[in-house]
Design an enzyme around this catalytic site. Structure first.
Site, PDB file in Angstrom:
ATOM      1  N   ILE A  89      29.424  19.042  95.694  1.00 63.25           N
ATOM      2  CA  ILE A  89      28.776  19.471  96.937  1.00 63.25           C
ATOM      3  C   ILE A  89      27.637  20.401  96.556  1.00 63.25           C
ATOM      4  CG2 ILE A  89      29.080  20.863  99.026  1.00 63.25           C
ATOM      5  CD1 ILE A  89      31.934  19.738  99.182  1.00 63.25           C
ATOM      6  N   LEU A  90      26.459  20.133  97.108  1.00 59.88           N
ATOM      7  CA  LEU A  90      25.264  20.889  96.731  1.00 59.88           C
ATOM      8  C   LEU A  90      24.966  21.971  97.766  1.00 59.88           C
ATOM      9  CD1 LEU A  90      23.315  17.733  95.640  1.00 59.88           C
ATOM     10  CD2 LEU A  90      24.067  19.576  94.112  1.00 59.88           C
ATOM     11  N   HIS A 106      26.579   6.511  99.634  1.00 56.72           N
ATOM     12  CA  HIS A 106      27.940   6.850 100.068  1.00 56.72           C
ATOM     13  C   HIS A 106      28.671   5.552 100.421  1.00 56.72           C
ATOM     14  CE1 HIS A 106      31.098   9.418 101.656  1.00 56.72           C
ATOM     15  NE2 HIS A 106      31.179   8.581 102.678  1.00 56.72           N
ATOM     16  N   THR A 138      20.729  16.094 103.266  1.00 53.05           N
ATOM     17  CA  THR A 138      20.463  17.344 103.976  1.00 53.05           C
ATOM     18  C   THR A 138      21.651  18.270 103.729  1.00 53.05           C
ATOM     19  OG1 THR A 138      21.444  16.424 105.980  1.00 53.05           O
ATOM     20  CG2 THR A 138      19.039  16.250 105.768  1.00 53.05           C
ATOM     21  N   GLU A 140      24.021  19.290 105.541  1.00 49.73           N
ATOM     22  CA  GLU A 140      25.320  18.858 106.057  1.00 49.73           C
ATOM     23  C   GLU A 140      25.803  17.643 105.276  1.00 49.73           C
ATOM     24  OE1 GLU A 140      27.553  17.757 110.276  1.00 49.73           O
ATOM     25  OE2 GLU A 140      25.384  18.055 110.248  1.00 49.73           O
TER      26      GLU A 140
HETATM   27  C1  GAR Z   1      30.162   4.805  94.238  1.00 50.23           C
HETATM   28  O1  GAR Z   1      31.016   3.947  94.943  1.00 50.23           O
HETATM   29  C2  GAR Z   1      29.467   5.761  95.188  1.00 50.23           C
HETATM   30  O2  GAR Z   1      29.150   5.178  96.418  1.00 50.23           O
HETATM   31  C3  GAR Z   1      30.493   6.837  95.341  1.00 50.23           C
HETATM   32  O3  GAR Z   1      31.061   7.009  94.075  1.00 50.23           O
HETATM   33  C4  GAR Z   1      30.963   5.767  93.361  1.00 50.23           C
HETATM   34  C5  GAR Z   1      30.272   6.057  92.062  1.00 50.23           C
HETATM   35  O4  GAR Z   1      30.306   4.913  91.236  1.00 50.23           O
HETATM   36  N1  GAR Z   1      29.929   8.051  95.823  1.00 50.23           N
HETATM   37  C6  GAR Z   1      30.568   8.908  96.610  1.00 50.23           C
HETATM   38  O5  GAR Z   1      31.724   8.762  96.956  1.00 50.23           O
HETATM   39  C7  GAR Z   1      29.738  10.112  97.028  1.00 50.23           C
HETATM   40  N2  GAR Z   1      30.419  10.842  98.045  1.00 50.23           N
HETATM   41  P1  GAR Z   1      29.314   4.776  90.019  1.00 50.23           P
HETATM   42  O6  GAR Z   1      29.441   6.051  89.177  1.00 50.23           O
HETATM   43  O7  GAR Z   1      29.814   3.588  89.288  1.00 50.23           O
HETATM   44  O8  GAR Z   1      27.937   4.603  90.561  1.00 50.23           O
END
Ligand code: GAR
Length: 204
Positions: A89-90, A106, A138, A140
């Site tokens: 979280i940034l 996401h 952003t 949030e």
């Molecule tokens: C991906 O599914 C991405 O959408 C998710 O983590 C995975 C990373 O996979 N991101 C989140 O959940 C962010 N909240 P990767 O390292 O193989 O790209």
């Protein structure tokens, strides 16, 4: 040319998809991870992409980590910072520093299922469609202006793993496309929403 820095925490398959897309307008200046064991680092390094690790555990808090991270990122002078499975979280200070040039992917159809365990929660709700979202970041969490989304059907016998795999295929298609649109200056934020300008409007 659009210089990008990609931030990862793990396997980095979305980072790989962006690199493999070989977008003519994009140069991947660096891949940065907050964990030394992020598998994607070795993949990037093997392709001659500069890599760096900044271990969040070495910092007293989020503010200190984010300040150091911004210093590291800025050394590569990116036009765009790409979060690709960067599981931190940034702080608002970090997010505001890169306003309009920080994007994330996401694994849900935002605004549904922000946060973690998206696929488990989608299956528990019985939704019939799932997907992924690329958005500007952003302050949030998981709420910034939506750039692009892709939808997949949910099967009755899906597990979080099978659904995640189906969504990931779309992530790998969607994220490079969003980066390409950014590099072509075609993403226009108007009243908190993103309009994709036509190719003829480039630079609008
Ligand atoms: C991906 O599914 C991405 O959408 C998710 O983590 C995975 C990373 O996979 N991101 C989140 O959940 C962010 N909240 P990767 O390292 O193989 O790209």
């Amino acid at each position: 040319m659009t210089n990008i820095v990609i931030l990862i925490s793990g396997r980095g398959s979305n980072m790989q998809a962006i690199v493999n897309a070989a977008i003519p307008e994009v140069r991947v200046a660096a891949v940065i991870a907050n964990r030394a064991d992020a598998a994607g680092l070795a993949w990037a390094a093997a392709r001659g992409i500069p890599t760096a690790v900044l271990d969040h555990k070495a910092f007293a808090g989020r503010e200190a980590f984010d300040a150091a991270l911004a210093g590291l990122i800025d050394g590569y002078m990116p036009d765009l910072v790409v979060l690709a499975g960067f599981m931190r979280i940034l702080t608002p200070g970090f997010v505001n520093r890169y306003a309009g040039r920080l994007i994330n992917i996401h694994p849900s159809l935002l605004p549904a299922f922000t946060g973690l365990h998206t696929h488990e929660r989608a299956l528990a709700e019985g939704v019939k469609f799932a997907g992924c979202t690329v958005h500007f970041v952003t302050a949030e969490l998981d709420h910034g202006p939506i750039i692009a989304q892709a939808v997949v059907p949910v099967a009755d016998d899906d597990t979080p793993e099978t659904l995640a795999a189906r969504v990931l295929v779309e992530e790998h298609r969607l994220y490079p496309e969003a980066v390409r649109l950014f590099a072509q200056r075609r993403l226009v934020i108007e009243a908190g929403r993103v309009r994709v300008a036509g190719a003829a409007e480039q630079g609008a």
